[in-house]
Motif scaffolding. Structure first.
Motif, mmCIF file in Angstrom:
data_model
loop_
_atom_site.group_PDB
_atom_site.id
_atom_site.type_symbol
_atom_site.label_atom_id
_atom_site.label_comp_id
_atom_site.label_asym_id
_atom_site.label_seq_id
_atom_site.Cartn_x
_atom_site.Cartn_y
_atom_site.Cartn_z
ATOM 1 N N SER A 261 25.871 -49.265 -17.088
ATOM 2 C CA SER A 261 27.333 -49.184 -17.119
ATOM 3 C C SER A 261 27.826 -47.992 -16.318
ATOM 4 C CB SER A 261 27.825 -49.094 -18.564
ATOM 5 O OG SER A 261 27.531 -50.279 -19.280
ATOM 6 N N GLU B 71 27.836 -48.863 -12.837
ATOM 7 C CA GLU B 71 28.604 -50.081 -12.589
ATOM 8 C C GLU B 71 27.718 -51.193 -12.043
ATOM 9 O OE1 GLU B 71 31.967 -49.050 -10.160
ATOM 10 O OE2 GLU B 71 33.074 -48.265 -11.874
ATOM 11 N N ARG C 282 34.403 -62.228 -16.442
ATOM 12 C CA ARG C 282 34.495 -62.822 -17.777
ATOM 13 C C ARG C 282 35.659 -63.811 -17.890
ATOM 14 N NH1 ARG C 282 31.266 -60.586 -21.692
ATOM 15 N NH2 ARG C 282 30.383 -58.517 -21.308
ATOM 16 N N PRO D 177 25.298 -54.649 -13.284
ATOM 17 C CA PRO D 177 25.037 -55.583 -14.377
ATOM 18 C C PRO D 177 23.544 -55.726 -14.629
ATOM 19 C CG PRO D 177 25.396 -56.809 -12.371
ATOM 20 C CD PRO D 177 25.531 -55.347 -12.002
ATOM 21 N N GLY E 155 25.234 -53.719 -19.294
ATOM 22 C CA GLY E 155 25.783 -52.997 -18.166
ATOM 23 C C GLY E 155 27.186 -53.471 -17.828
ATOM 24 N N HIS E 156 27.496 -53.400 -16.552
ATOM 25 C CA HIS E 156 28.834 -53.763 -16.069
ATOM 26 C C HIS E 156 28.902 -55.271 -15.841
ATOM 27 C CE1 HIS E 156 32.647 -53.355 -13.948
ATOM 28 N NE2 HIS E 156 32.144 -54.064 -12.950
ATOM 29 N N VAL E 157 29.664 -55.977 -16.654
ATOM 30 C CA VAL E 157 29.764 -57.439 -16.562
ATOM 31 C C VAL E 157 31.127 -57.808 -15.991
ATOM 32 C CG1 VAL E 157 29.638 -59.625 -17.801
ATOM 33 C CG2 VAL E 157 28.213 -57.684 -18.538
ATOM 34 N N ALA E 158 31.115 -58.479 -14.843
ATOM 35 C CA ALA E 158 32.360 -58.899 -14.202
ATOM 36 C C ALA E 158 32.534 -60.409 -14.357
ATOM 37 C CB ALA E 158 32.347 -58.525 -12.724
ATOM 38 N N ARG F 104 23.505 -60.084 -21.596
ATOM 39 C CA ARG F 104 24.242 -59.437 -20.521
ATOM 40 C C ARG F 104 24.548 -57.997 -20.916
ATOM 41 N NH1 ARG F 104 26.098 -62.849 -16.625
ATOM 42 N NH2 ARG F 104 26.182 -65.079 -17.109
ATOM 43 N N ASP G 104 21.726 -50.148 -21.333
ATOM 44 C CA ASP G 104 23.099 -50.632 -21.203
ATOM 45 C C ASP G 104 24.007 -49.501 -20.727
ATOM 46 O OD1 ASP G 104 25.421 -52.110 -21.386
ATOM 47 O OD2 ASP G 104 25.535 -52.024 -23.563
ATOM 48 N N ARG G 105 23.877 -48.343 -21.324
ATOM 49 C CA ARG G 105 24.699 -47.197 -20.930
ATOM 50 C C ARG G 105 24.375 -46.749 -19.506
ATOM 51 N NH1 ARG G 105 23.671 -45.751 -26.417
ATOM 52 N NH2 ARG G 105 21.895 -44.483 -25.760
#
Length: 362
Positions: A319, A322, A343, A324, A338-341, A336, A315-316
């Motif tokens: 992230s 950037e 939302r 997902p 990482g970077h989740v767009a 989900r 996850d880190r």
């Protein structure tokens, strides 16, 4: 992780009753992607695997309609008998994937490279929303102008918007034969440059996959008598004469191993990471240092990561880049990562289709 009960509806009416009778629900089908179908709180599991059957199929119309719990293998077998197929190449077919699960997860296989993913082939859907109402979107014909594109909205919805009961896909004629060229490249950067170059050439490639270690695998399909000349043209385009051509059962088995994720090491998690060829190198360097096994599919536009460690570490990592990630096999607490767009958009859609928030969040 505790699911307090399990329901097995076999009709749409029973699905409606299940939704209206319970406050918290999680939807599951073939359970081939357990991280997406396990509740993170006390909930009633609605198992749609019993909601099966082909509703309508006319080979001349190039569409097929089936209930959502129908095994993908049943549909692909029916299509194959008529010389047709699902070009988005759904994964986990041999493991028992259902049509509903394939749409809800939004997963496509290696052959989506040429014609597109599941989003490009779903044209109709019936579902039961969070109010327990039946909703229909799209239709059963390829050319459809029915307004709001609800079918595409269900792709990747992971059961958080409603329970699909019936799905319609457009289908294509299947190639008569297949051939694959596999070439060991000089490194990942060499392979990525070649992938991008091949994408700009008129070669009609069915699949382009990059497997360890920097091995490029390119699939073509068509009439048997044309494939040898096309393989030779492909070799010239790649610029290497030491490739190996696969055909017949060996070729089929190669792609089945990729599609079914049989290469996944024991005790590893499986995570899908959307990426682009230009962003693969920094991702690959970090994954390699972490001891992960990774394969890049669809022309290096998706990374399939076999992760050996704790999910928080991945996850880190994602992230920081950037990017997902979607956990398919592994801890279900947070599929989900990482970077989740997006939302806010997802929340607005959920407020319309599931205002009481009956369906588990993922």
């Amino acid at each position: 992780m505790k699911v307090v009960a399990a329901l097995e509806p076999r009709t749409t009416a029973e699905v409606v009753d299940a939704v209206r009778s319970h406050d918290r629900l999680v939807v599951r089908g073939g359970c081939t992607k357990p991280a997406l179908s396990t509740a993170t709180d006390s909930a009633v599991a609605v198992d749609i695997a019993g909601l099966t059957g082909i509703v309508e199929y006319d080979p001349n119309e190039f569409t097929v309609t089936a209930l959502a719990g129908t095994r993908v293998s049943e549909v692909t077998g029916l299509l194959a008998a008529n010389g047709q197929y699902l070009p988005f190449d759904p994964p986990f077919v041999a493991a028992g994937a259902t049509l509903g699960g394939s749409v809800a997860s939004g997963l496509s296989g290696p052959n989506r490279y040429r014609f597109g993913g599941v989003r490009d082939f779903i044209i109709g859907v019936r579902l039961v929303d969070g109010r327990g109402d039946e909703v229909r979107g799209g239709g059963k014909v390829v050319k459809n102008a029915a307004g709001f594109d609800l079918p595409k909205l269900m792709v990747g919805s992971m059961g958080r918007l409603g329970i699909m009961t019936e799905i319609t896909f457009k289908v294509f004629p299947a190639p008569k034969a297949w051939r694959t060229l596999t070439v060991a490249m000089q490194g990942i950067d060499d392979a990525l440059e070649t992938i991008m170059r091949l994408g700009s050439l008129p070669l009609d490639l069915e699949a382009v996959e990059l497997t360890p270690t920097a091995t490029l695998n390119v699939r073509i399909g068509g009439l048997e008598e044309t494939l040898e000349a096309r393989i030779q043209r492909l070799e010239r385009a790649i610029g290497r004469g030491d490739g190996r051509a696969l055909s017949g059962d060996v070729e089929q088995a190669f792609w089945k191993e990729l599609r079914e994720f049989r290469w996944l090491p024991d005790e590893h998690k499986l995570v899908k990471v959307p990426v682009t060829p230009t962003r693969v190198t920094p991702l690959h360097e970090r994954l390699d240092r972490a001891g992960a096994t990774v394969r890049y599919g669809v022309g290096a536009n998706v990374a399939w990561v076999a992760w050996p460690g704790e999910m928080q570490e991945l996850d880190r990592l994602l992230s920081a880049l950037e990017l997902p990630g979607l956990v398919l096999i592994g801890p279900p607490e947070s599929p989900r990562i990482g970077h989740v767009a997006g939302r806010s958009f997802a929340a607005r859609i959920k407020s319309v289709l599931d205002p009481a928030r009956r369906f588990s969040e993922v």
